[in-house]
Design a protein around this motif. Sequence first.
Motif, PDB file in Angstrom:
ATOM      1  N   LYS A  27       9.556  -4.696 -14.351  1.00  0.00           N
ATOM      2  CA  LYS A  27       9.935  -5.947 -13.658  1.00  0.00           C
ATOM      3  C   LYS A  27       9.455  -5.879 -12.202  1.00  0.00           C
ATOM      4  O   LYS A  27       9.603  -6.827 -11.446  1.00  0.00           O
ATOM      5  N   ALA A  28       8.925  -4.741 -11.815  1.00  0.00           N
ATOM      6  CA  ALA A  28       8.304  -4.493 -10.493  1.00  0.00           C
ATOM      7  C   ALA A  28       7.851  -3.045 -10.531  1.00  0.00           C
ATOM      8  O   ALA A  28       8.466  -2.228 -11.224  1.00  0.00           O
ATOM      9  N   GLU A  29       6.772  -2.743  -9.800  1.00  0.00           N
ATOM     10  CA  GLU A  29       6.281  -1.354  -9.822  1.00  0.00           C
ATOM     11  C   GLU A  29       5.790  -0.911  -8.459  1.00  0.00           C
ATOM     12  O   GLU A  29       5.121  -1.671  -7.755  1.00  0.00           O
ATOM     13  N   SER A  30       6.075   0.350  -8.132  1.00  0.00           N
ATOM     14  CA  SER A  30       5.377   0.999  -7.019  1.00  0.00           C
ATOM     15  C   SER A  30       4.042   1.495  -7.581  1.00  0.00           C
ATOM     16  O   SER A  30       3.842   1.509  -8.807  1.00  0.00           O
ATOM     17  N   LEU A  31       3.164   1.959  -6.694  1.00  0.00           N
ATOM     18  CA  LEU A  31       1.896   2.512  -7.192  1.00  0.00           C
ATOM     19  C   LEU A  31       2.165   3.748  -8.058  1.00  0.00           C
ATOM     20  O   LEU A  31       1.488   3.986  -9.053  1.00  0.00           O
ATOM     21  N   LYS A  32       3.194   4.503  -7.686  1.00  0.00           N
ATOM     22  CA  LYS A  32       3.569   5.694  -8.456  1.00  0.00           C
ATOM     23  C   LYS A  32       3.940   5.308  -9.892  1.00  0.00           C
ATOM     24  O   LYS A  32       3.553   5.971 -10.854  1.00  0.00           O
ATOM     25  N   GLU A  33       4.678   4.205 -10.024  1.00  0.00           N
ATOM     26  CA  GLU A  33       5.068   3.758 -11.367  1.00  0.00           C
ATOM     27  C   GLU A  33       3.860   3.239 -12.162  1.00  0.00           C
ATOM     28  O   GLU A  33       3.825   3.343 -13.388  1.00  0.00           O
ATOM     29  N   VAL A  34       2.883   2.684 -11.431  1.00  0.00           N
ATOM     30  CA  VAL A  34       1.650   2.268 -12.116  1.00  0.00           C
ATOM     31  C   VAL A  34       0.975   3.508 -12.701  1.00  0.00           C
ATOM     32  O   VAL A  34       0.561   3.531 -13.868  1.00  0.00           O
TER      33      VAL A  34
ATOM     34  N   ARG B  51       0.764  -1.244   0.000  1.00  0.00           N
ATOM     35  CA  ARG B  51       0.000   0.000   0.000  1.00  0.00           C
ATOM     36  C   ARG B  51       0.796   1.296   0.000  1.00  0.00           C
ATOM     37  O   ARG B  51       0.213   2.369  -0.102  1.00  0.00           O
ATOM     38  N   SER B  52       2.138   1.227   0.125  1.00  0.00           N
ATOM     39  CA  SER B  52       2.902   2.479   0.081  1.00  0.00           C
ATOM     40  C   SER B  52       2.805   3.033  -1.335  1.00  0.00           C
ATOM     41  O   SER B  52       2.546   2.293  -2.292  1.00  0.00           O
ATOM     42  N   TYR B  53       3.038   4.336  -1.480  1.00  0.00           N
ATOM     43  CA  TYR B  53       2.884   4.943  -2.799  1.00  0.00           C
ATOM     44  C   TYR B  53       4.129   4.771  -3.664  1.00  0.00           C
ATOM     45  O   TYR B  53       4.035   4.479  -4.850  1.00  0.00           O
ATOM     46  N   ASP B  54       5.310   4.943  -3.040  1.00  0.00           N
ATOM     47  CA  ASP B  54       6.484   4.966  -3.919  1.00  0.00           C
ATOM     48  C   ASP B  54       7.548   3.906  -3.617  1.00  0.00           C
ATOM     49  O   ASP B  54       8.695   4.043  -4.041  1.00  0.00           O
ATOM     50  N   VAL B  55       7.147   2.853  -2.915  1.00  0.00           N
ATOM     51  CA  VAL B  55       8.098   1.750  -2.685  1.00  0.00           C
ATOM     52  C   VAL B  55       7.730   0.587  -3.614  1.00  0.00           C
ATOM     53  O   VAL B  55       6.602   0.093  -3.565  1.00  0.00           O
ATOM     54  N   ALA B  56       8.685   0.189  -4.438  1.00  0.00           N
ATOM     55  CA  ALA B  56       8.439  -0.961  -5.324  1.00  0.00           C
ATOM     56  C   ALA B  56       8.938  -2.231  -4.641  1.00  0.00           C
ATOM     57  O   ALA B  56       9.946  -2.200  -3.923  1.00  0.00           O
ATOM     58  N   PRO B  57       8.267  -3.357  -4.843  1.00  0.00           N
ATOM     59  CA  PRO B  57       8.794  -4.626  -4.321  1.00  0.00           C
ATOM     60  C   PRO B  57      10.062  -5.021  -5.078  1.00  0.00           C
ATOM     61  O   PRO B  57      10.363  -4.438  -6.128  1.00  0.00           O
ATOM     62  N   PRO B  58      10.815  -6.022  -4.595  1.00  0.00           N
ATOM     63  CA  PRO B  58      12.014  -6.449  -5.341  1.00  0.00           C
ATOM     64  C   PRO B  58      11.621  -6.907  -6.750  1.00  0.00           C
ATOM     65  O   PRO B  58      10.556  -7.503  -6.924  1.00  0.00           O
TER      66      PRO B  58
END
Length: 259
Positions: A154-161, A117-124
């Motif tokens: 290859k992974a996205e934060s919500l910001k990247e979405v 649910r964080s906005y700008d942290v992407a998973p590994p």
Amino acid sequence: MTKHKLILLRHGEGAWNKENRFCSWVDQKLSSNGIQEARNCGKHLKVLGIEFDLVFTSILSRSIQTAWLVLEEMGQEWVPTESSWRLNERHYGALIGLNRAEMALNHGEEQVKIWRRSYDVAPPPITELHPYYNEIYRDRRYKCCDVSQDKLPKAESLKEVLDRLLPYWNDRIAPEVKNGKTILISAHGNSTRALLKHLEGISDEDIANVTLPTGVPVLLELDENLCPIGRHQFLGDQEAIQAAIKKVEDQGKVQPAAK
Ligand SMILES: O=C(O)[C@@H](COP(=O)(O)O)OP(=O)(O)O
């Protein structure tokens, strides 16, 4: 004042929603419960007299299947539908396929909440060693996107979405809304949250508290400048919707028996 109606929808329950696994870009179909949720959603929208002019979906089957079932229940199967990878679920990277409750046990509930649910942290990021890597990247649908395969996330934060979704909203969907079209966007929990954040101006902190249950239509009314008139509304039995929201939130917690 002009009022444009936009219906946003997280697809009906998918097989991995049921198993509490991060599904993301893995192409799971709807569960039998998810099929029923999509049908109920269509019935509800029909009773409300909604007439769609256009439908947008991701290129994942669960969002497309949901749109079909909704339109079928409404007797509006003929409505033009367009699909784009830009409406896909958030790319959960290396977390794809993992069980949320097990992740909470191993990494802590707080870490799982940050990933979810964080906005700008992407998973590994996902790597070629991941069991679902080939299934995703060798799929023909990703050869037909408006970016080359090697540029896909290859992974996205919500910001990247939001960053990859916004051009599609601005160039393709928003002009249709402005032209007075009534639109259904049948997508996913996080692609819909990203769009809601943008349209309603929800802060980076507050978006963490917006949760969407499966199969529940969300009504957003917009003025001629596409500014929201009031807050988004979940359509349906409000008590059942609140219970469904809590269930989604609790997916990231350690199961009571394991605590
Ligand atoms: O990728 C997934 O598993 C879920 C979202 O998971 P959470 O962000 O709720 O963990 O997406 P959807 O079912 O909407 O396609």
